[in-house]
Design a protein around this motif. Structure first.
Motif, mmCIF file in Angstrom:
data_model
loop_
_atom_site.group_PDB
_atom_site.id
_atom_site.type_symbol
_atom_site.label_atom_id
_atom_site.label_comp_id
_atom_site.label_asym_id
_atom_site.label_seq_id
_atom_site.Cartn_x
_atom_site.Cartn_y
_atom_site.Cartn_z
ATOM 1 N N VAL A 1 122.874 9.798 65.367
ATOM 2 C CA VAL A 1 122.740 11.201 64.356
ATOM 3 C C VAL A 1 123.591 11.970 65.751
ATOM 4 N N LEU A 2 123.832 12.360 64.674
ATOM 5 C CA LEU A 2 125.210 13.582 65.192
ATOM 6 C C LEU A 2 124.772 14.951 65.171
ATOM 7 N N VAL A 3 125.081 15.468 66.367
ATOM 8 C CA VAL A 3 124.634 17.013 66.432
ATOM 9 C C VAL A 3 125.604 17.692 67.047
ATOM 10 N N SER A 4 126.414 18.729 66.242
ATOM 11 C CA SER A 4 127.858 19.526 66.911
ATOM 12 C C SER A 4 126.692 21.142 67.582
ATOM 13 N N THR A 5 127.230 20.776 67.794
ATOM 14 C CA THR A 5 127.308 22.453 68.684
ATOM 15 C C THR A 5 128.571 23.112 69.005
ATOM 16 N N ARG A 6 129.348 23.343 68.371
ATOM 17 C CA ARG A 6 130.477 23.644 68.057
ATOM 18 C C ARG A 6 130.676 25.348 67.943
ATOM 19 N N ARG B 1 115.565 -3.205 78.950
ATOM 20 C CA ARG B 1 114.540 -4.093 79.139
ATOM 21 C C ARG B 1 112.750 -3.538 79.173
ATOM 22 N N ASP B 2 112.971 -2.159 79.110
ATOM 23 C CA ASP B 2 111.909 -1.820 79.148
ATOM 24 C C ASP B 2 110.643 -1.860 77.282
ATOM 25 N N MET B 3 112.780 -1.565 76.623
ATOM 26 C CA MET B 3 112.018 -1.301 75.178
ATOM 27 C C MET B 3 111.678 -2.997 74.899
ATOM 28 N N ASP B 4 111.905 -3.679 75.420
ATOM 29 C CA ASP B 4 112.244 -5.008 75.215
ATOM 30 C C ASP B 4 110.542 -5.294 75.335
ATOM 31 N N ASP B 5 109.915 -5.200 76.463
ATOM 32 C CA ASP B 5 108.375 -4.834 77.021
ATOM 33 C C ASP B 5 107.630 -4.496 76.087
ATOM 34 N N ARG B 6 107.561 -3.058 75.489
ATOM 35 C CA ARG B 6 106.955 -2.730 74.900
ATOM 36 C C ARG B 6 107.050 -2.967 73.170
ATOM 37 N N ASP B 7 108.404 -3.948 73.072
ATOM 38 C CA ASP B 7 108.747 -3.933 71.891
ATOM 39 C C ASP B 7 109.000 -3.939 70.130
ATOM 40 N N GLU B 8 110.075 -2.797 70.832
ATOM 41 C CA GLU B 8 110.671 -1.344 71.185
ATOM 42 C C GLU B 8 112.182 -2.109 70.498
ATOM 43 N N GLU B 9 112.800 -1.176 69.007
ATOM 44 C CA GLU B 9 114.105 -0.932 69.586
ATOM 45 C C GLU B 9 114.937 0.406 68.887
ATOM 46 N N PRO B 10 116.424 0.642 69.341
ATOM 47 C CA PRO B 10 116.269 1.561 69.458
ATOM 48 C C PRO B 10 116.544 1.847 67.814
ATOM 49 N N VAL B 11 115.621 2.744 67.399
ATOM 50 C CA VAL B 11 115.658 3.258 65.650
ATOM 51 C C VAL B 11 116.635 4.663 65.604
ATOM 52 N N VAL B 12 117.099 5.519 66.612
ATOM 53 C CA VAL B 12 118.267 6.431 66.476
ATOM 54 C C VAL B 12 118.969 6.532 67.751
ATOM 55 N N VAL B 13 119.848 6.531 68.009
ATOM 56 C CA VAL B 13 120.733 5.896 68.432
ATOM 57 C C VAL B 13 121.804 7.396 68.606
ATOM 58 N N TYR B 14 121.296 8.914 69.104
ATOM 59 C CA TYR B 14 122.129 10.261 68.948
ATOM 60 C C TYR B 14 123.316 10.980 70.220
ATOM 61 N N HIS B 15 124.303 11.468 69.911
ATOM 62 C CA HIS B 15 124.638 11.919 70.491
ATOM 63 C C HIS B 15 125.717 13.482 69.991
ATOM 64 N N SER B 16 126.044 14.188 71.078
ATOM 65 C CA SER B 16 126.638 15.917 70.031
ATOM 66 C C SER B 16 128.086 16.031 70.153
#
Length: 199
Positions: A118-123, A79-94
């Motif tokens: 985006v994937l970040v490996s901390t292994r 909802r917050d992104m919609d109000d700002r006219d934004e979209e998810p450019v990056v979805v990240y997890h580790s």
């Protein structure tokens, strides 16, 4: 195994560009949450492909093998992104014990065709000092495109949430992984509306 190819021309598939501050913050988040998986979103103006506003999310699962966004936080975020006219450019997890490569579950649940995953490996070093594996992919209709990201040296001019406490190592091009990690993920993004929540 899903087909993996490197993106060639940046016409339909564009390489992810990140400022150094955002890159460092994503890495710091992954290290800070280790041994649990970290997750978050970098929002940007709709249609721009500019990653400008980092939003760290809480892994409601609190797990080292999968993550899930809190459903209430996720709804507020979209909802917050919609109000700002934004979209998810990056979805990240580790990934905390496997390589920075999307699992079959990751691929199956990738519902944002315009986002960079985006994937970040901390292994290797966990939450200690040391380099991480940092890779970016496009995932569309089950196809996985490996895209080594470009990181600008300049600080971000956009809005940042959750700045990390230590700088990350420079990105080096990675070879395509030989195997798919045994990682499990439980999150599907809405197919309508746009994303995210600031802490």
């Amino acid at each position: 195994r899903h087909r993996v190819r490197e993106a060639v021309a940046p016409t339909l598939v564009r390489v992810l560009r990140l400022d150094r501050t955002t890159y460092d913050a994503i890495v710091a988040h992954a290290k800070r949450d280790h041994p649990d998986e970290a997750c978050g979103i970098v929002a940007g103006p709709a249609g721009s492909d500019r990653a400008e506003r980092l939003v760290e999310m809480v892994n409601a699962a609190g797990s080292p093998t999968f993550y899930e966004f809190d459903s209430t936080d996720l709804l507020r975020l979209y909802r917050d992104m919609d109000d700002r006219d934004e979209e998810p450019v990056v979805v990240y997890h580790s990934h905390t014990a496997t390589e920075a490569y999307p699992s079959r579950t990751d691929i199956g649940l990738a519902m944002e065709p315009n986002a960079h995953y985006v994937l970040v490996s901390t292994r290797e070093h966990g939450n200690n000092d040391g380099p991480v594996e940092f890779r970016s992919y496009r995932i569309v209709d089950g196809d996985v495109d490996l895209q080594p990201p470009e990181v600008d040296a300049a600080e971000s001019l956009g809005e940042l949430r959750g700045v990390g406490e230590r700088a990350a190592a420079p990105i080096e091009p990675d070879a395509i992984p030989e195997s798919v990690g045994l990682h499990h993920e439980r999150i599907a993004f809405p197919t309508t509306g746009r994303v995210a929540i600031e802490r």
